[in-house]
Design an enzyme around this catalytic site. Structure first.
Site, mmCIF file in Angstrom:
data_model
loop_
_atom_site.group_PDB
_atom_site.id
_atom_site.type_symbol
_atom_site.label_atom_id
_atom_site.label_comp_id
_atom_site.label_asym_id
_atom_site.label_seq_id
_atom_site.Cartn_x
_atom_site.Cartn_y
_atom_site.Cartn_z
ATOM 1 N N ASP A 261 0.842 -1.191 0.000
ATOM 2 C CA ASP A 261 0.000 0.000 0.000
ATOM 3 C C ASP A 261 0.884 1.249 0.000
ATOM 4 O O ASP A 261 1.864 1.331 0.748
ATOM 5 C CB ASP A 261 -0.886 -0.030 1.247
ATOM 6 C CG ASP A 261 -1.843 1.139 1.317
ATOM 7 O OD1 ASP A 261 -2.702 1.244 0.428
ATOM 8 O OD2 ASP A 261 -1.724 1.942 2.265
ATOM 9 N N GLU B 88 1.620 -0.436 -5.062
ATOM 10 C CA GLU B 88 0.697 0.643 -5.382
ATOM 11 C C GLU B 88 1.608 1.860 -5.569
ATOM 12 O O GLU B 88 2.100 2.419 -4.579
ATOM 13 C CB GLU B 88 -0.298 0.876 -4.252
ATOM 14 C CG GLU B 88 -1.311 1.955 -4.576
ATOM 15 C CD GLU B 88 -2.255 2.259 -3.423
ATOM 16 O OE1 GLU B 88 -3.437 2.549 -3.689
ATOM 17 O OE2 GLU B 88 -1.816 2.212 -2.254
#
Length: 683
Positions: A343, A379
């Site tokens: 993330d 990401e």
């Protein structure tokens, strides 16, 4: 556990490994803190409610405090207290009144309750021990993996399925009630049958590290359903277990592996659950705030907030980097996971001068033998300046390609993407990932993800409807490139529902026919809806759970057939760039056709209002992918050769296509907003 156990206090022990480690005759404790003056181990009874002893760690080696408790073993419950200056202006927030969770805790007990005692600025003297988790010492070898082996699916064969552990199974009628919403639910026979039917090879689990709900959510009576608020980087979440999270998580992994399905974790190493300077002292902040976090240079009371969540872990600090590396290795070696989706991964490659693909953590991961064979997915952005780094990660990494998402939506829904942009995404995004030795597998292609509309809602709502979040519909992305197909929300109009189904098929076909790695948002195959909510992070309720009673069986079959089509023709997913150049036999690996069936030329790539094109892939067998994004049917002249139809998304039964052959010179009627696949018939 008797008091005699603590009579002699702690012996010196060893400085490694960090955390609480059972030994032949006790437990060794090792805790990092460069700025503490004293660190204590607080031992509790099995319930975690009664403190039995408070023992200072007697030895220090460099910046690690350590001690050995003879006679102790797995099951011992403990917390930490760190003594040192409470001087926020200098970056220090030591508060011995706060019981801290060991950053290396493998298992937790008790319950976290939000009280003012966690907040030091206003309540420095209040003790929080009764309202926080405690760590539990565990045996690293307490699980029999039998003959478990990672599936090691090649990237070219990988189909990702992004899924929430609870949401998938909470209402599934064929999953036992005691397994619903838990790790066991994902490993149930019904779940595995569904994954295998879809051709899924890897589950990308939303965060399963132990997390807590933010104070603001708790005050509104809501929870962090998605789990992006980590408290324990080594502890599987208790929310998804009936009794023993470690055991049940590992049972899930072993069962999925036997079915040939990999497990990839969404991991949140960019920030912690301690929030900004107003947040709680429950772990890292109380142990060594100035080392674990990136503090503002102009005022060390405040945190750099590249995560958008209040704080940012300093991944360049040796001990923060070690914690991340130790956590990654732990999940591979002891929990047998197959990869990670990071993330806000740009944070992990930030140095003092900004993003650097050769940042210390990136280099540590690159050389680590334990991580060499696992899937690494970034990401590739964060909330800080210069944080958008799509295409900038190292060779071993794959990246979420949000330009694929935007191009597919813009082409099919809004008619704002030209043919050239869609073609670049279909071909694997070489313009983004073609530098150096990278290949199409660097691109994780997706149309929808957990963060945004589901596919059904993308075609059912012009606007987000996030009122249930309690933030007056201000949260969530507003630029969704969505279209309600003529009616906002659920509709009984046949034409509206037919258009939605047609566009779903076209967009899913684009996803599965493109080079790169397809990622399906869990539930899109059953036409899952969140009633127009595109940021359902705080909704642990039917609005977020998969509604199996209303599952779209036709769409499920369609996705299963798409995955089977991708497997049947490996050149669809070949992990090499398309060149368009002719081989010695005069055949190019790809030929791009304009709407008249002629080779695409120059300015035709970016012509406005042209949404018909063809892609001919050399074989064997050669495939022709014909795309009509227009709002009308189109007669497309066939490329050279004899062809038979394999798929036509212009009809509901997309794989039940008319038999018979078509030949050069004939035209094929491409239905509006459809994708057709033809196979060349051998002479």
């Amino acid at each position: 556990m008797t008091k005699d156990l603590f009579a002699g206090g702690l012996q010196a022990g060893r400085c490694a490994p960090l955390g609480a480690t059972p030994t032949a005759d006790g437990v060794n404790f090792a805790v990092f803190s460069a700025h503490a003056r004293k660190i204590e181990i607080c031992v509790y009874d099995e319930s975690g409610r009664q403190e039995i002893a408070r023992l200072p760690l007697p030895a220090r080696t460099g910046d690690v405090w350590h001690g050995h408790l003879r006679g102790a073993g797995p099951g011992l419950v403990y917390g930490l207290r760190a003594h040192g200056p409470y001087a926020p202006e200098a970056g220090h927030r030591f508060a011995p009144t706060k019981l801290l969770l060991d950053p290396y805790a493998r298992a937790l007990t008790g319950e976290f309750r939000w009280t003012d005692a966690h907040l030091a600025d206003q309540h420095l003297e209040r003790d929080n021990a009764t309202d926080t988790y405690k760590a539990v010492v565990v045996d690293a070898h307490d699980f029999d993996w039998r003959d478990d082996r990672p599936p090691a699916t090649p990237w070219s064969d990988t189909v990702l399925y992004e899924v929430h552990v609870k949401g998938f199974s909470q209402t599934h009628p064929e999953i036992a009630p005691q397994a619903r919403g838990r790790y066991a639910g994902l490993a149930s026979e019904a779940a595995i049958a569904h994954f295998r039917k879809l051709g899924v090879t890897a589950l990308n689990l939303l965060p399963v590290h132990q997390a807590i709900d933010e104070l603001g959510l708790a005050r509104r009576g809501r929870v962090n359903y998605w789990g992006y608020n980590t408290l324990g980087f080594f502890a599987p979440s208790m929310r998804y277990a009936a009794a023993d999270p470690r055991h049940e998580f590992r049972e899930m992994v072993a069962t999925l592996h036997r079915a040939g399905i990999e497990v990839i974790l969404d991991v949140v190493y960019n920030h912690t659950a301690e929030g900004d300077q107003r947040g709680p002292i429950i772990g890292w902040r109380g142990l060594d705030n100035a080392s674990y976090y990136r503090l503002r240079h102009d005022d060390r009371r405040f945190y750099e907030n590249h995560s958008g969540c209040g704080n940012t872990i300093d991944a360049t600090h040796p001990r923060s980097m070690q914690m991340i590396m130790d956590s990654l290795r732990y999940w591979v070696t002891e929990m047998h996971v197959d990869g990670f989706r990071f993330d806000l991964a740009s944070i992990l490659a930030r140095t003092a001068t900004g993003f650097d693909a050769h940042a210390p953590l990136m280099m540590a991961i690159a050389q680590d033998p334990v991580l060499a064979g696992v899937k690494l997915i970034a990401e590739p952005w964060d909330a800080g300046p210069g944080g958008y780094q799509l295409g900038g990660f190292p060779l071993a990494w794959s990246e979420w390609n949000d330009r694929f998402r935007r191009a597919s939506r813009a082409f099919w829904i809004r008619k704002t993407a030209d043919r050239g942009e869609l073609v670049a995404r279909l071909a694997g995004s070489q313009d983004i990932f073609g530098k150096g030795l990278r290949s199409p597998r660097a691109s994780i292609n997706y149309v929808c993800s957990h963060d945004g509309f589901t596919l059904h809602d993308l075609l059912s709502y012009d606007h987000k409807h996030n009122d249930a979040n309690g933030e007056e519909n201000r949260d969530g992305e507003s630029d969704n490139l969505s279209w309600n197909c003529g009616h906002e929300g659920p509709s009984d109009l046949l034409a509206v529902n037919a258009m939605r189904a047609r566009l779903k098929r076209a967009m899913l076909a684009t996803l599965f026919l493109a080079r790169g790695v397809p990622m399906l948002l869990g539930g899109d195959e059953i036409s899952r809806t969140q009633q127009g909510n595109n940021n359902a992070y705080s909704l642990d309720c039917p609005q977020s759970w998969y509604d199996w009673a209303s599952a779209d069986a036709e769409m499920t079959d369609f996705v299963a057939n798409l995955a089977a089509l991708r497997r049947r023709y490996p050149h669809l997913s070949a992990d090499r760039w398309l060149s368009g150049e002719a081989d010695p036999d005069g055949e190019a690996d790809v030929l791009w056709l304009n709407r008249r069936g002629e080779p695409m030329q120059g300015r035709q790539w970016d012509e406005a209002n042209r949404f018909v094109l063809g892609m001919v892939l050399s074989g064997p067998p050669a495939l022709a992918i014909l795309i009509n994004g227009e709002a009308r049917d189109w007669a497309f002249p066939l490329p050279a050769g004899r062809w038979r139809r394999v798929m036509d998304t212009g009809q509901a039964a997309s794989f039940d296509v008319p038999a018979g052959e078509l030949a050069t010179g004939e035209t094929l009627d491409l239905k509006e907003r459809s994708v057709t696949v033809l196979e060349r018939v051998a002479d």
